[in-house]
Design a protein around this motif. Structure first.
Motif, PDB file in Angstrom:
ATOM      1  N   VAL A 314      -0.218  -5.287   3.240  1.00 48.01           N
ATOM      2  CA  VAL A 314       0.658  -5.302   2.061  1.00 48.01           C
ATOM      3  C   VAL A 314       0.881  -3.869   1.607  1.00 48.01           C
ATOM      4  CG1 VAL A 314       0.916  -6.030  -0.342  1.00 48.01           C
ATOM      5  CG2 VAL A 314      -0.175  -7.562   1.302  1.00 48.01           C
ATOM      6  N   CYS A 315       2.146  -3.465   1.437  1.00 45.02           N
ATOM      7  CA  CYS A 315       2.443  -2.143   0.888  1.00 45.02           C
ATOM      8  C   CYS A 315       3.687  -2.264   0.019  1.00 45.02           C
ATOM      9  CB  CYS A 315       2.647  -1.095   1.978  1.00 45.02           C
ATOM     10  SG  CYS A 315       3.966  -1.477   3.144  1.00 45.02           S
ATOM     11  N   SER A 316       3.871  -1.292  -0.878  1.00 41.41           N
ATOM     12  CA  SER A 316       4.920  -1.419  -1.880  1.00 41.41           C
ATOM     13  C   SER A 316       5.493  -0.066  -2.249  1.00 41.41           C
ATOM     14  CB  SER A 316       4.344  -2.091  -3.136  1.00 41.41           C
ATOM     15  OG  SER A 316       5.283  -2.125  -4.177  1.00 41.41           O
ATOM     16  N   LEU A 317       6.740  -0.089  -2.740  1.00 44.08           N
ATOM     17  CA  LEU A 317       7.374   1.108  -3.289  1.00 44.08           C
ATOM     18  C   LEU A 317       7.177   1.211  -4.800  1.00 44.08           C
ATOM     19  CD1 LEU A 317      10.789   1.084  -1.376  1.00 44.08           C
ATOM     20  CD2 LEU A 317       8.885   2.653  -1.027  1.00 44.08           C
ATOM     21  N   THR A 318       6.674   0.163  -5.417  1.00 50.44           N
ATOM     22  CA  THR A 318       6.678   0.071  -6.881  1.00 50.44           C
ATOM     23  C   THR A 318       5.847   1.166  -7.537  1.00 50.44           C
ATOM     24  OG1 THR A 318       6.973  -2.314  -6.691  1.00 50.44           O
ATOM     25  CG2 THR A 318       6.263  -1.467  -8.827  1.00 50.44           C
ATOM     26  N   LYS A 319       4.616   1.361  -7.085  1.00 50.20           N
ATOM     27  CA  LYS A 319       3.728   2.320  -7.753  1.00 50.20           C
ATOM     28  C   LYS A 319       4.301   3.731  -7.741  1.00 50.20           C
ATOM     29  CE  LYS A 319       0.204  -0.252  -8.987  1.00 50.20           C
ATOM     30  NZ  LYS A 319      -0.084  -0.486 -10.428  1.00 50.20           N
ATOM     31  N   ALA A 320       5.050   4.085  -6.706  1.00 51.12           N
ATOM     32  CA  ALA A 320       5.586   5.445  -6.595  1.00 51.12           C
ATOM     33  C   ALA A 320       6.952   5.593  -7.247  1.00 51.12           C
ATOM     34  CB  ALA A 320       5.681   5.858  -5.133  1.00 51.12           C
ATOM     35  N   PRO A 323       7.950   0.268 -12.413  1.00 45.56           N
ATOM     36  CA  PRO A 323       7.497  -1.124 -12.409  1.00 45.56           C
ATOM     37  C   PRO A 323       8.620  -2.119 -12.143  1.00 45.56           C
ATOM     38  CG  PRO A 323       7.347  -0.157 -14.613  1.00 45.56           C
ATOM     39  CD  PRO A 323       7.604   0.956 -13.669  1.00 45.56           C
ATOM     40  N   SER A 324       9.864  -1.714 -12.370  1.00 44.97           N
ATOM     41  CA  SER A 324      10.989  -2.617 -12.127  1.00 44.97           C
ATOM     42  C   SER A 324      11.562  -2.497 -10.718  1.00 44.97           C
ATOM     43  CB  SER A 324      12.107  -2.360 -13.146  1.00 44.97           C
ATOM     44  OG  SER A 324      11.713  -2.792 -14.427  1.00 44.97           O
TER      45      SER A 324
END
Length: 491
Positions: A314-320, A323-324
């Protein structure tokens, strides 16, 4: 930030003046408001839109803004007490209660009152977010051919390819699903891999949002302690044998909340132990893009060194970003991928195409590497400022580990400190903090705090926030214990 404040100030002023107008009466024109308040037309437009959303004004294209007519009186509230019986009876036969306790998640999502320094935030401060780059990417994305059509259910091929390259190793685009944020991806993974009532192994301490997901799905979180080198393989093997679990959830890089990085000699060992138990490892690689500039080379994701399909990544762009900006990925190999895909389709259909297109525009722009370099520098400065302030003003808070990535510190409180009382006293002193208890799936070995240095305006606010925290600790009483720094994480 100045524009955002001006919108709120103008909306407040107009709200106070609404009584001057009859219901249905016309407000001054936008041009008049621009001249009177010396703000931009965009500020006026946004302030009126805010009042319209509140039902206080009505805007009519070409005619202007008018005071809204009063709403009809609300109907009296009904009797919902029957739900207590229904909801309780529904879960009576569950092996594990499926009620949802979101308190550990809400503490990092709720905005503190004005004037309170936000040491409990889980996202970058607006000044660190790439707002202009995101706005430009969204604008360009909206003009792409087919941008508002239905996307492939697995995600746009180009975005899946980008995520696959980011993970590395032999991971291909065909093994990636685009998902709506890391929380959604973790929910999908746990539902796919463990039936209700099953045990699931988790790091201790760990992210409260993941514990909430597991409990809501009727799973039994079983803690496996971590130390400064990550999860302890011998205890992980013991936990698999004792519970028969088939899932282990971990954050090998800058673990939340300890900041630990899984040591090189433990990486292959963790995969070997899981493979021997016939179990999956859910790898939550949530802050790889929030590395500090002094970190040095990062280890690859576990998924990059996993040919046998043990790891669900699992990886995400949100934290960098923001939050939206909820764009993330699930990567898996083998038959489990189809199960993950089926659950995601049933739950959400797909991630909105404009958001996927905007993600492609953002990560393919020159602004993206510039942004990552900028936050790498800023996070190091903020980490160092918070570390120095804690050592100077609160030496009795023990820092076992100073991370080189992520956005928070995990100090241990003096023995005997009441976390709940300190959290309340800190809020009265003007600083919001996160108590450590929700990060443990069983009894915690000691009281801790998680202190974020990413959600504040700058280093000056960090220094002031630690001063306020010192006053709060003095209010609840400082237990007599010494020691500024100790070695080894609890567990």
């Amino acid at each position: 930030m100045q524009e955002r404040s001006s919108v709120g100030d103008l909306a407040d002023q107009l709200r106070r003046e609404l009584d001057r107008y009859s219901h249905g009466g016309k407000l001054p024109s936008s041009r008049a408001l621009v001249e009177r308040f010396r703000v931009s037309p965009v500020t006026v437009s946004r302030a009126l839109a805010q009042l319209a959303a509140e039902g206080l004004v009505v805007t009519r294209p070409g005619a202007g803004a008018f005071r809204a007519r009063p709403r009809a009186e609300a109907a009296p509230a009904g009797d919902t007490s029957w739900q207590e019986v229904s909801l309780s009876a529904d879960g009576a036969a569950d092996l594990v209660p499926r009620s949802v306790d979101a308190s550990g998640v809400l503490v990092s999502l709720a905005a503190p009152p004005p004037g309170v320094i936000e040491f409990n935030g889980g996202y970058l401060h607006p000044s660190l977010q790439p707002e202009r780059a995101m706005a430009a990417a969204l604008s360009r994305a909206g003009r792409r051919p087919g941008a508002w059509g239905r996307p492939p259910m697995e995600g746009l091929p180009e975005l899946r390819e980008w995520f696959a390259r980011s993970i590395g190793g032999a991971v291909t685009a065909a093994e990636v699903l685009v998902t709506s944020g890391g929380q959604s991806a973790l929910t999908t993974a746990l539902r796919a891999l463990a039936p209700p009532g099953a045990p699931v192994l988790v790091e201790s301490p760990t992210y409260p949002g993941m514990l909430a997901i597991a409990r809501a799905a009727g799973l039994r979180p079983v803690p496996v302690p971590v130390d400064p080198d990550g999860v302890r393989p011998a205890l992980l093997a013991d936990a698999f044998r004792a519970t028969g679990a088939r899932v282990f959830v971990c954050q090998p890089l800058f673990q939340n909340p300890t900041g630990a990085v899984l040591a090189p000699d433990r990486r292959a060992e963790v995969l070997r132990i899981a493979r021997g138990a016939g179990a999956f490892v859910i790898e939550d690689d949530f802050v790889r893009r929030l590395v500090h500039e002094d970190a040095g080379p990062l280890p690859r994701p576990l998924a990059a060194d996993d040919p046998d399909g043990v790891v669900v990544h699992v990886c995400s762009l949100t934290k960098a970003t923001s939050p939206s900006f909820r764009v993330s990925a699930l990567a898996a190999r083998g038959p489990v991928l189809e199960r993950l895909r089926a659950i995601q389709v049933v739950d959400t259909f797909f991630v909105p195409r404009p958001l996927q297109e905007a993600a492609l525009e953002l990560v393919g722009s020159p602004a993206w590497p510039r942004h990552l370099r900028a936050i790498s520098t800023q996070l190091r400065l903020r980490r160092d400022a918070m570390t120095a302030a804690l050592l100077s003003d609160l030496p009795e808070l023990a820092l076992a580990h100073i991370p080189s990535g992520g956005y928070h510190l995990w100090p241990r409180l003096p023995d005997g400190t009441d976390e709940t009382a300190l959290t309340a006293a800190a809020l009265r002193a003007g600083v919001a903090i996160t108590p450590g208890r929700p990060y443990f799936s069983a009894e915690p070995p000691a009281a801790h705090l998680r202190l974020s240095f990413a959600a504040v305006a700058g280093t000056g606010e960090i220094t002031e926030g630690v001063r306020r925290l010192r006053r709060a600790l003095e209010e609840v009483g400082r237990p007599s214990t010494g020691g500024a720094v100790y070695s080894g994480l609890s567990g």
